[in-house]
Every structure is written in structure tokens, then in C-alpha cells.
Scaffold this motif. Structure first.
Motif, PDB file in Angstrom:
ATOM      1  N   ALA A 145      68.927  -2.783 -15.739  1.00  0.00           N
ATOM      2  CA  ALA A 145      67.949  -1.712 -15.528  1.00  0.00           C
ATOM      3  C   ALA A 145      68.550  -0.586 -14.700  1.00  0.00           C
ATOM      4  N   GLU A 146      69.288  -0.956 -13.656  1.00  0.00           N
ATOM      5  CA  GLU A 146      69.904   0.055 -12.791  1.00  0.00           C
ATOM      6  C   GLU A 146      70.966   0.849 -13.551  1.00  0.00           C
ATOM      7  N   TYR A 147      71.691   0.173 -14.415  1.00  0.00           N
ATOM      8  CA  TYR A 147      72.691   0.859 -15.244  1.00  0.00           C
ATOM      9  C   TYR A 147      72.021   1.935 -16.095  1.00  0.00           C
ATOM     10  N   CYS A 148      70.946   1.575 -16.761  1.00  0.00           N
ATOM     11  CA  CYS A 148      70.216   2.561 -17.571  1.00  0.00           C
ATOM     12  C   CYS A 148      69.727   3.707 -16.694  1.00  0.00           C
ATOM     13  N   ASP A 149      69.158   3.364 -15.550  1.00  0.00           N
ATOM     14  CA  ASP A 149      68.557   4.369 -14.687  1.00  0.00           C
ATOM     15  C   ASP A 149      69.587   5.368 -14.173  1.00  0.00           C
ATOM     16  N   PHE A 150      70.698   4.891 -13.642  1.00  0.00           N
ATOM     17  CA  PHE A 150      71.685   5.804 -13.083  1.00  0.00           C
ATOM     18  C   PHE A 150      72.401   6.607 -14.167  1.00  0.00           C
ATOM     19  N   LYS A 158      69.474   9.352  -3.558  1.00  0.00           N
ATOM     20  CA  LYS A 158      69.361   8.081  -4.276  1.00  0.00           C
ATOM     21  C   LYS A 158      70.737   7.446  -4.489  1.00  0.00           C
ATOM     22  N   ILE A 159      71.719   8.253  -4.853  1.00  0.00           N
ATOM     23  CA  ILE A 159      73.074   7.754  -5.068  1.00  0.00           C
ATOM     24  C   ILE A 159      73.701   7.351  -3.736  1.00  0.00           C
ATOM     25  N   CYS A 185      79.273   8.921 -15.321  1.00  0.00           N
ATOM     26  CA  CYS A 185      78.270   9.982 -15.445  1.00  0.00           C
ATOM     27  C   CYS A 185      77.915  10.587 -14.097  1.00  0.00           C
ATOM     28  N   ILE A 186      77.752   9.753 -13.082  1.00  0.00           N
ATOM     29  CA  ILE A 186      77.441  10.253 -11.746  1.00  0.00           C
ATOM     30  C   ILE A 186      78.648  10.950 -11.129  1.00  0.00           C
ATOM     31  N   ALA A 187      79.825  10.355 -11.248  1.00  0.00           N
ATOM     32  CA  ALA A 187      81.023  10.944 -10.638  1.00  0.00           C
ATOM     33  C   ALA A 187      81.311  12.319 -11.223  1.00  0.00           C
ATOM     34  N   TYR A 188      81.056  12.506 -12.518  1.00  0.00           N
ATOM     35  CA  TYR A 188      81.294  13.832 -13.094  1.00  0.00           C
ATOM     36  C   TYR A 188      80.427  14.886 -12.406  1.00  0.00           C
TER      37      TYR A 188
END
Length: 216
Positions: free
Chosen positions: A93-98, A142-143, A164-167
Motif C-alpha cells: 500500500a505504501e509503495y502505491c501511495d508514495f 510526509k517523505i 519517483c520521489i528522488a526525481y
């Protein structure tokens, strides 16, 4: 699938998520670097993608135009790999969310900031752009909290969610939004972009950009 997936993108754009994911997954892309902005600088691209946006992945009959979706697709194209988290796994779930959070909540205000405070600054829109910059910085909490006790966002391993977040954090550094990025996230970004696959992806895009400029 016999033919290489074809990725249309601009160097350093959100398409870097896709190029990076392909390098991590060992997928050989046919990389097509376009001038920026492609809808104006390469109008023929509209015949391929009527939106005129990048990235666009063409893989057989499949077409994807969302960078995070492309990254996930490449990580699972030939079956689930460690780059993705499958249903039933810890942190699915967390993978999808982030992964979705990266573009919908984090990159979105960055792109509005860029338009108003950089590309259309002469129109008097910079104050609106700065408001979106503050929005971006506030949404990083959040991150920041997620990474207080872990090295990666999900399942104690590097995944597409990290790409995706690091970009988004790389983009912040590129467009002048780094001042409001917490130190801990800068450290996280440094670790993520030290990966060999990121360096290969970045260098490949830069080589394509330079070749394009030399051809003009």
C-alpha cells in the motif's frame, strides 16, 4: 515483445524517472531525446502524442504518458522485480501511495512554480509561482517523516517509489527550490543519485541532448 520499448523524452524532465527505471531493470530502451518544449520545438511529435507532453513510452501497442506509471511498468514488464512491490508484500500500500504521491502532490507544484516564476515571469506571475514553491516545501513533510527511521521508502529496499520521489528532489535542485528542502532529504537524494543506474540514465539523456544541439 521483440522490439525495444521506445521512450520519447526531454533530458532532465520527468522522463528521467523512466530512463532511470529502465537502467535499474536492465531494459534496453530506444531513447528519443526531444528539444524542449516539444509541442513547439518539435511539432511533428504531436502526431505521435497529441498531448505534446513527455515522457511517452511506446511498447508494441501500449502507450504510456505518465512518468511514474512508466517507471512501474518497466520494473514489472517482464514480471515483478525487486524494484516493485507486489500485492500481498509488506508495504504494498505504501509503495502505491508514495509512487503516486511523487507526481500528484510533489512534482505538480514544482511544475506550476516553474511556469509562473521562470517561464512566464515576465507576465507578472512570479508571486503565484512562489506560492506554489511554498506548497511544494510543505508537502515534503510526509517523505521526511517516512525516512526518519529507514533508508528507503518501502520494504527496506530500493524501489520505483524511491525513483519517483528522488526525481522530484533532483528537480528541486535544478530549478532553484533547494533552499526549502530539508537536509535529511538532500542526504537521501545524494544516496539515490549515487546509484550507477541513475548515473547511466542521466549520462545517456545528456548525450542525447548534446547530440540534438550539435545537429541544430
Amino acid at each position: 515483445m521483440d522490439d525495444k520499448p521506445k521512450l520519447y523524452t526531454c533530458a532532465r524532465s520527468r522522463g528521467l524517472r523512466a530512463t532511470w527505471a529502465a537502467e535499474e531493470a536492465g531494459i534496453d530502451l530506444d531513447l528519443k531525446i526531444l528539444p524542449f518544449p516539444p509541442r513547439h520545438a518539435a511539432p511533428e511529435y504531436l502526431d505521435i502524442n497529441p498531448l505534446g507532453t513527455v515522457p511517452l513510452l511506446v511498447d508494441g501497442d501500449s502507450r504510456l504518458s505518465e512518468s511514474c506509471a512508466i517507471a512501474h511498468y518497466l520494473a514489472t514488464r517482464n514480471g515483478y522485480t525487486d524494484l516493485a512491490i507486489a500485492p500481498g508484500e509488506t508495504d504494498y500500500a505504501e509503495y502505491c501511495d508514495f509512487t503516486y504521491h511523487a507526481d500528484a502532490t510533489i512534482t505538480f507544484p514544482q511544475t506550476v512554480y516553474m511556469r509562473f516564476a521562470i517561464f512566464e515571469k515576465e507576465k507578472g506571475l512570479e508571486p503565484a509561482g512562489q506560492a506554489y514553491a511554498r506548497w511544494f516545501h510543505k508537502r515534503l513533510v510526509k517523505i521526511e517523516q517516512r525516512l526518519e527511521t529507514r533508508d528507503y521508502l518501502c520494504a527496506d529496499r530500493f524501489t520505483v517509489a524511491d525513483i519517483c520521489i528522488a526525481y522530484a528532489l533532483v528537480l528541486a535542485q535544478t530549478v532553484g527550490l533547494d533552499e526549502g528542502v530539508p537536509h535529511s532529504l538532500k542526504v537521501y537524494r545524494e544516496r539515490m543519485t549515487a546509484r550507477d543506474a541513475y548515473r547511466r540514465a542521466f549520462e545517456r539523456e545528456e548525450a542525447g541532448r548534446k547530440a540534438l544541439e550539435a545537429a541544430d
